[in-house]
Design an enzyme around this catalytic site. Structure first.
Site, PDB file in Angstrom:
ATOM      1  N   LYS A  20      52.309  46.386  50.146  1.00  0.00           N
ATOM      2  CA  LYS A  20      52.455  44.983  50.527  1.00  0.00           C
ATOM      3  C   LYS A  20      51.879  44.127  49.404  1.00  0.00           C
ATOM      4  O   LYS A  20      50.664  43.975  49.287  1.00  0.00           O
ATOM      5  CB  LYS A  20      51.706  44.675  51.824  1.00  0.00           C
ATOM      6  CG  LYS A  20      52.122  43.321  52.388  1.00  0.00           C
ATOM      7  CD  LYS A  20      51.152  42.759  53.379  1.00  0.00           C
ATOM      8  CE  LYS A  20      50.150  41.834  52.759  1.00  0.00           C
ATOM      9  NZ  LYS A  20      50.692  40.680  52.029  1.00  0.00           N
ATOM     10  N   GLU A  33      38.466  47.118  46.632  1.00  0.00           N
ATOM     11  CA  GLU A  33      37.809  46.362  45.564  1.00  0.00           C
ATOM     12  C   GLU A  33      37.841  44.910  45.950  1.00  0.00           C
ATOM     13  O   GLU A  33      38.902  44.337  46.174  1.00  0.00           O
ATOM     14  CB  GLU A  33      38.542  46.588  44.257  1.00  0.00           C
ATOM     15  CG  GLU A  33      37.575  47.123  43.237  1.00  0.00           C
ATOM     16  CD  GLU A  33      38.215  47.226  41.907  1.00  0.00           C
ATOM     17  OE1 GLU A  33      38.653  48.336  41.582  1.00  0.00           O
ATOM     18  OE2 GLU A  33      38.276  46.213  41.216  1.00  0.00           O
ATOM     19  N   CYS A  84      38.806  39.313  39.379  1.00  0.00           N
ATOM     20  CA  CYS A  84      37.679  39.770  40.198  1.00  0.00           C
ATOM     21  C   CYS A  84      36.457  40.081  39.336  1.00  0.00           C
ATOM     22  O   CYS A  84      35.331  39.949  39.796  1.00  0.00           O
ATOM     23  CB  CYS A  84      38.093  40.985  41.004  1.00  0.00           C
ATOM     24  SG  CYS A  84      38.817  42.279  40.002  1.00  0.00           S
ATOM     25  N   GLU A 142      31.522  32.841  45.305  1.00  0.00           N
ATOM     26  CA  GLU A 142      32.519  33.098  44.273  1.00  0.00           C
ATOM     27  C   GLU A 142      33.490  31.917  44.204  1.00  0.00           C
ATOM     28  O   GLU A 142      34.008  31.478  45.231  1.00  0.00           O
ATOM     29  CB  GLU A 142      33.283  34.377  44.649  1.00  0.00           C
ATOM     30  CG  GLU A 142      34.329  34.787  43.655  1.00  0.00           C
ATOM     31  CD  GLU A 142      35.166  35.964  44.152  1.00  0.00           C
ATOM     32  OE1 GLU A 142      35.543  35.972  45.340  1.00  0.00           O
ATOM     33  OE2 GLU A 142      35.442  36.864  43.348  1.00  0.00           O
TER      34      GLU A 142
HETATM   35  P1  NAD Z   1      42.910  38.150  50.544  1.00  0.00           P
HETATM   36  O1  NAD Z   1      41.888  39.113  50.996  1.00  0.00           O
HETATM   37  O2  NAD Z   1      43.143  36.951  51.357  1.00  0.00           O
HETATM   38  O3  NAD Z   1      44.346  38.860  50.422  1.00  0.00           O
HETATM   39  C1  NAD Z   1      44.556  40.066  49.725  1.00  0.00           C
HETATM   40  C2  NAD Z   1      45.725  40.810  50.362  1.00  0.00           C
HETATM   41  O4  NAD Z   1      45.388  41.177  51.693  1.00  0.00           O
HETATM   42  C3  NAD Z   1      47.002  39.970  50.479  1.00  0.00           C
HETATM   43  O5  NAD Z   1      48.135  40.793  50.244  1.00  0.00           O
HETATM   44  C4  NAD Z   1      46.978  39.512  51.922  1.00  0.00           C
HETATM   45  O6  NAD Z   1      48.253  39.211  52.441  1.00  0.00           O
HETATM   46  C5  NAD Z   1      46.383  40.727  52.611  1.00  0.00           C
HETATM   47  N1  NAD Z   1      45.742  40.455  53.894  1.00  0.00           N
HETATM   48  C6  NAD Z   1      45.249  39.263  54.340  1.00  0.00           C
HETATM   49  N2  NAD Z   1      44.741  39.411  55.588  1.00  0.00           N
HETATM   50  C7  NAD Z   1      44.900  40.717  55.927  1.00  0.00           C
HETATM   51  C8  NAD Z   1      44.569  41.484  57.078  1.00  0.00           C
HETATM   52  N3  NAD Z   1      43.961  40.939  58.133  1.00  0.00           N
HETATM   53  N4  NAD Z   1      44.870  42.789  57.074  1.00  0.00           N
HETATM   54  C9  NAD Z   1      45.453  43.369  56.016  1.00  0.00           C
HETATM   55  N5  NAD Z   1      45.812  42.681  54.896  1.00  0.00           N
HETATM   56  C10 NAD Z   1      45.535  41.376  54.849  1.00  0.00           C
HETATM   57  O7  NAD Z   1      42.514  37.789  49.077  1.00  0.00           O
HETATM   58  P2  NAD Z   1      43.236  36.770  48.104  1.00  0.00           P
HETATM   59  O8  NAD Z   1      42.954  35.382  48.488  1.00  0.00           O
HETATM   60  O9  NAD Z   1      44.647  37.140  47.999  1.00  0.00           O
HETATM   61  O10 NAD Z   1      42.498  37.127  46.724  1.00  0.00           O
HETATM   62  C11 NAD Z   1      41.350  36.451  46.313  1.00  0.00           C
HETATM   63  C12 NAD Z   1      40.127  37.266  46.583  1.00  0.00           C
HETATM   64  O11 NAD Z   1      40.324  38.622  46.298  1.00  0.00           O
HETATM   65  C13 NAD Z   1      38.969  36.836  45.745  1.00  0.00           C
HETATM   66  O12 NAD Z   1      37.866  36.661  46.576  1.00  0.00           O
HETATM   67  C14 NAD Z   1      38.715  37.977  44.791  1.00  0.00           C
HETATM   68  O13 NAD Z   1      37.390  38.224  44.520  1.00  0.00           O
HETATM   69  C15 NAD Z   1      39.309  39.132  45.464  1.00  0.00           C
HETATM   70  N6  NAD Z   1      39.924  40.006  44.463  1.00  0.00           N
HETATM   71  C16 NAD Z   1      39.269  41.139  44.115  1.00  0.00           C
HETATM   72  C17 NAD Z   1      39.817  41.965  43.163  1.00  0.00           C
HETATM   73  C18 NAD Z   1      39.155  43.237  42.752  1.00  0.00           C
HETATM   74  O14 NAD Z   1      39.765  44.017  42.049  1.00  0.00           O
HETATM   75  N7  NAD Z   1      37.929  43.478  43.149  1.00  0.00           N
HETATM   76  C19 NAD Z   1      41.019  41.629  42.583  1.00  0.00           C
HETATM   77  C20 NAD Z   1      41.648  40.483  42.952  1.00  0.00           C
HETATM   78  C21 NAD Z   1      41.091  39.679  43.915  1.00  0.00           C
END
Ligand code: NAD
Length: 531
Positions: free
Chosen positions: A195, A268, A302, A400
């Protein structure tokens, strides 16, 4: 349109993007969701604010069907020797390099990043494919294991694929974070249900097409688009393992749900990554390093640096030079290598960045560089921003930002720098810039983060593909990269064959007294054997 620096006058906004609508419609048809009777969601480019395409909104039933299909194809895939699966990854490596312009157009169109950071994704994808292709045949081979006493049992550990791995990806690295973990899962013999984030589905769809061109059976990787709450949840409810990259808040939800099903998961998550700069540093090198560490990918990374602790005697000189270099960065929406800084990815990102900077300034922080929304460059552009005088009552002190905003703090000693770097709920990445490498290593050893880079911001540790990468504390569970990043997608099966000698020695029921004496002697002797 030419790129502009943070301090330039306004210019026009880019209007036409590559690829065109026909190509995006073709890719959307590859989503594992029936076209009929499903809503469609627009994908809006951050570079223009205009819709560039649309994808179907999947349902939990679509996920269930996709998992069933991937599971069927996976049986045949898992039966192939690991070296044959690895060859497909090596062909994919070449295809990614051959099709880099097309992939970078897609990444830029749906994420808004500058092209140089889109190339970083190409680079990473190629080296990751090569690494796992080389590692897999060796690491997946049955391994001899020691038994309690040598010679009594012949033991081997076998690695079986989990089955179907669910990959839930964010929007900030549409190629790397959707595909890298999928590559490891696939070469280990699994199918994948992916996804991508709803904002960035097209890059992943094109990458899966390239994987099939490289020799993966059709249907082994299923892409289901749709909201995290429904599609993401359905993936956790049906897959055999989940790899999640995203926010810490969602990571906790995913972990709870995976825990209910007793399936493995790896995540992550967020970070509030620190850089320590010591007084003996080469200042130019530290300034250049800090610029990349804080503003690569418009800070939506990240492992990006959001806090810099500089030793007092050089703090003022560092802030002056860092501020000037930041103000000179070129912003632009072009799909070429001109601009150094691209757009933020969404209105939500712009709101968060603006709110953090406005809150800090209202509470007395000093603006060294940046601090302005730049709709003249593109609707979601924001200048790379450097702040000093940030205090604990300001939101960005601990939270963050996930954008191009960094706070610089003076510190009196290495001890203070380490204590402040560790004063966070997160522990993803850190950086130390230091004139003396031994001192740099010593500081690195005291920082509580999954990766620490000496004289670099993030790419040295991330690019050390044979070493694990992931978060301590609230920054994650499990690791990607290294043998761990491959073997987590397998179940271990231990097969132990008992020898005739062991049968005699272990006659515990008919001769318990002799059994106890023999084993006491054997244990005393075994302690003196090597390993
Ligand atoms: P997010 O957690 O909102 O979404 C990430 C993914 O999870 C998306 O595909 C989203 O549709 C899905 N998702 C959302 N709710 C869900 C649920 N209840 N169950 C399963 N999947 C769900 O994060 P974001 O806003 O897309 O990304 C930003 C954040 O992600 C930042 O805080 C950043 O630190 C973190 N991030 C971390 C890394 C890393 O490698 N550590 C990389 C990129 C982003």
């Amino acid at each position: 349109m030419s790129a502009v620096t943070s301090t330039d006058a306004p210019t026009a906004t880019a209007t036409s993007l590559r690829p065109g609508r026909d190509e995006l419609d073709r890719l959307a048809a590859r989503v594992a969701v029936p076209a009929d009777g499903r809503e469609r969601a627009a994908v809006v480019s951050p570079l223009t604010g205009a819709a560039i395409g649309e994808v179907p909104v999947g349902t939990p039933d679509d996920v269930a069907a996709a998992v069933t299909c991937a599971r069927e194809v996976q049986q045949e895939w898992a039966a192939r020797p690991a070296r044959e699966r690895a060859k497909a990854l090596l062909r994919y490596h070449d295809l990614v390099l051959d099709h880099q312009d097309e992939l970078m157009d897609l990444i830029q169109a749906e994420n808004g990043k500058a092209r140089v950071w889109a190339f970083e994704e190409i680079l990473d994808q190629a080296v990751t494919a090569r690494y796992y292709a080389r590692l897999a045949p060796r690491a997946l081979r049955p391994q001899r294991r020691l038994s309690a006493l040598p010679g009594l049992v012949s033991t081997r550990e076998h690695h079986e694929p989990k089955g179907v791995v669910g990959v839930i990806a964010p929007w900030n690295y549409p190629l790397v974070l959707a595909m890298s973990d999928a590559l490891a899962a696939l070469v280990a013999g699994n199918g994948v249900v992916l996804k991508p984030d709803s904002q960035t589905p097209f890059t992943a769809l094109r990458a899966v097409e390239l994987l099939e061109q490289a020799g993966l059976p059709a249907g082994l990787v299923q892409v289901v688009t749709g909201p995290g709450r429904s599609v993401g949840t359905a993936i956790i409810d049906t897959a055999d393992y989940v790899m999640f990259t995203g926010s810490t808040a969602t990571g906790r939800t995913v972990a709870r749900r995976a825990g209910e099903r007793l399936i493995g998961m790896s995540a992550e998550l967020g970070g509030k990554n620190a850089m320590v700069i010591t007084g003996d540093v080469d200042l130019d090198r530290a300034v250049e390093g800090a610029v990349v560490a804080a503003f690569a990918n418009t800070g939506q990374l990240c492992i990006s640096i959001e806090r810099i602790y500089v030793e007092q005697p050089i703090a003022e000189a560092f802030v002056d030079r860092f501020g000037a270099r930041t103000a000179a960065l070129r912003l632009g929406a072009e799909q070429d290598y001109g601009p150094e800084v691209g757009s933020l990815a969404s209105p939500a990102q712009l709101d968060k960045v603006r709110a953090h900077v406005e809150d800090a300034l209202a509470k007395g922080a000093r603006l060294v560089a940046g601090g302005r929304h730049r709709p003249d460059v593109g609707p979601l552009f924001y200048e790379p921003t450097v702040l000093t005088g940030v205090t604990p009552d300001m939101d960005l002190h601990r939270d963050e930002t996930f954008g191009p905003v960094v706070a610089v703090y003076p510190v009196a000693s290495d001890d203070e720098a380490v204590a402040r770097a560790n004063d966070t709920e997160y522990g993803l990445n850190a950086s130390v810039y230091c004139g003396d490498t031994a001192r740099g290593r010593a500081i690195a050893a005291r920082i509580l983060a999954g990766t620490v880079n000496v004289n670099d911001g993030y790419s040295s540790a991330w690019g050390s593909l044979d070493a694990p990468m992931g978060g301590m504390k609230a920054s994650g569970v499990g690791r990607r990269h290294g043998p761990e990043g491959l073997l987590k997608y397998t179940e271990s099966r231990t097969v132990a064959v008992r020898s005739k000698l062991a049968e005699k020695l272990q006659d515990a029921t008919r001769d318990p007294d002799g059994y106890a004496r023999r084993f006491t002697t054997l244990l005393r002797a075994a302690k003196h054997l090597p390993r």
